[in-house]
Design a protein around this motif. Structure first.
Motif, mmCIF file in Angstrom:
data_model
loop_
_atom_site.group_PDB
_atom_site.id
_atom_site.type_symbol
_atom_site.label_atom_id
_atom_site.label_comp_id
_atom_site.label_asym_id
_atom_site.label_seq_id
_atom_site.Cartn_x
_atom_site.Cartn_y
_atom_site.Cartn_z
ATOM 1 N N MET A 1 0.827 -1.201 0.000
ATOM 2 C CA MET A 1 0.000 0.000 0.000
ATOM 3 C C MET A 1 0.871 1.264 0.000
ATOM 4 O O MET A 1 0.668 2.163 -0.795
ATOM 5 N N PHE A 2 1.850 1.300 0.908
ATOM 6 C CA PHE A 2 2.738 2.459 0.977
ATOM 7 C C PHE A 2 3.519 2.626 -0.321
ATOM 8 O O PHE A 2 3.721 3.755 -0.801
ATOM 9 N N ALA A 3 3.977 1.504 -0.892
ATOM 10 C CA ALA A 3 4.740 1.572 -2.138
ATOM 11 C C ALA A 3 3.886 2.150 -3.263
ATOM 12 O O ALA A 3 4.386 2.929 -4.093
ATOM 13 N N ALA A 4 2.616 1.777 -3.304
ATOM 14 C CA ALA A 4 1.729 2.295 -4.346
ATOM 15 C C ALA A 4 1.516 3.794 -4.182
ATOM 16 O O ALA A 4 1.536 4.552 -5.161
ATOM 17 N N ILE A 5 1.308 4.242 -2.951
ATOM 18 C CA ILE A 5 1.121 5.670 -2.692
ATOM 19 C C ILE A 5 2.387 6.449 -3.067
ATOM 20 O O ILE A 5 2.325 7.527 -3.674
ATOM 21 N N ALA A 6 3.541 5.887 -2.714
ATOM 22 C CA ALA A 6 4.807 6.518 -3.077
ATOM 23 C C ALA A 6 4.971 6.567 -4.594
ATOM 24 O O ALA A 6 5.482 7.557 -5.143
ATOM 25 N N GLY A 7 4.535 5.509 -5.271
ATOM 26 C CA GLY A 7 4.612 5.480 -6.723
ATOM 27 C C GLY A 7 3.747 6.546 -7.362
ATOM 28 O O GLY A 7 4.149 7.192 -8.345
ATOM 29 N N LEU A 199 -2.034 3.300 -10.730
ATOM 30 C CA LEU A 199 -1.801 3.048 -9.304
ATOM 31 C C LEU A 199 -2.962 3.567 -8.457
ATOM 32 O O LEU A 199 -3.375 2.928 -7.480
ATOM 33 N N ILE A 200 -3.493 4.729 -8.837
ATOM 34 C CA ILE A 200 -4.649 5.270 -8.121
ATOM 35 C C ILE A 200 -5.841 4.320 -8.260
ATOM 36 O O ILE A 200 -6.570 4.061 -7.290
ATOM 37 N N LEU A 206 -8.684 -1.706 -4.173
ATOM 38 C CA LEU A 206 -8.501 -2.317 -2.853
ATOM 39 C C LEU A 206 -9.508 -1.748 -1.856
ATOM 40 O O LEU A 206 -10.100 -2.483 -1.053
ATOM 41 N N TRP A 207 -9.696 -0.424 -1.900
ATOM 42 C CA TRP A 207 -10.636 0.231 -0.979
ATOM 43 C C TRP A 207 -12.060 -0.238 -1.223
ATOM 44 O O TRP A 207 -12.805 -0.549 -0.296
ATOM 45 N N LEU A 208 -12.453 -0.315 -2.523
ATOM 46 C CA LEU A 208 -13.806 -0.750 -2.863
ATOM 47 C C LEU A 208 -14.030 -2.218 -2.521
ATOM 48 O O LEU A 208 -15.132 -2.605 -2.126
#
Length: 227
Positions: A1-7, A199-200, A206-208
């Motif tokens: 999750m963190f890696a995706a946000i960083a990406g 990525l968004i 994942l959230w849905l």
């Protein structure tokens, strides 16, 4: 999750930086040097390599066209509907269509003309920044790849799917340079914007899924599993 946000953050920062440099004219020398590197010395109308390579590049660039991406998206959406995964089908449709709309709006906003330094080897009629093919490929192939990875448990298969998605995205972008219809910074910006969008979309999926709005790979929602 963190890696995706960083990406996402890194991709958006890179896009913003490219857009700033392009607007200020700081990338002109780089753009010209890269485009000319794909052409025979002294003849900007002659691409490097044999004739079959030009044919290959035309075929590869078609994989990022609106027609092909629309057909692929429609096929995936149809499959998901038949597999009774309507939430996932709607998400794929919204993700790809939203990315296409964003690409269109960015082109209008930046209003950059196509390169006239070398001969175009395919017909083009739209604006240049960012590359619609590069961004569309990233949006479609990376988003679909991310959704497949979301439901796949085997690491080798996950790696394979992502490798295919990334390779297609890179090849399509490079084909636009070889064919002389985009500045290199157009393609780089398309990759950045498309990767950020993909990525968004993955994070949104994942959230849905946690909210039970997107089906899991066995056709059930997260809410159904919890109950």
């Amino acid at each position: 999750m963190f890696a995706a946000i960083a990406g996402v953050a890194a991709s958006l920062f890179a896009f913003a930086k490219l857009a700033e440099e392009v607007a200020e004219g700081e990338t002109h020398a780089f753009d010209e040097a890269v485009l000319l590197a794909f052409r025979a010395p002294g003849d900007p109308a002659d691409p490097l390599g044999p004739l079959w390579l030009e044919v290959v590049m035309r075929d590869l660039t078609a994989l990022g066209s609106t027609t092909v991406l629309t057909l692929i998206t429609a096929a995936v959406v149809g499959f998901l509907i038949m597999d009774r995964k309507r939430g996932a089908a709607l998400f794929v449709l919204a993700a790809v269509a939203g990315g296409g709309l964003l690409s269109y709006l960015l082109k209008i906003g930046f209003d950059r003309p196509r390169p006239d330094l070398v001969a175009h080897l395919v017909d083009v009629h739209t604006l240049s920044f960012p590359s619609g093919h590069a961004m569309g490929a990233a949006v479609t192939y990376l988003t679909l790849g991310a959704l497949i990875v979301r439901t796949e448990r085997k690491r080798p298969l996950k790696a394979y799917v992502l490798t295919v998605a990334v390779t297609l995205t890179l090849l399509i972008g490079l084909s636009r340079l070889y064919l002389g219809v985009h500045w290199p910074t157009d393609v780089l910006a398309g990759w950045c914007a498309g990767s950020a969008w993909a990525l968004i979309c993955w994070l949104a999926a994942l959230w849905l899924q946690r909210r039970g709005q997107i089906e899991k790979d066995d056709g059930t929602t997260t809410a159904e599993v919890k109950s």
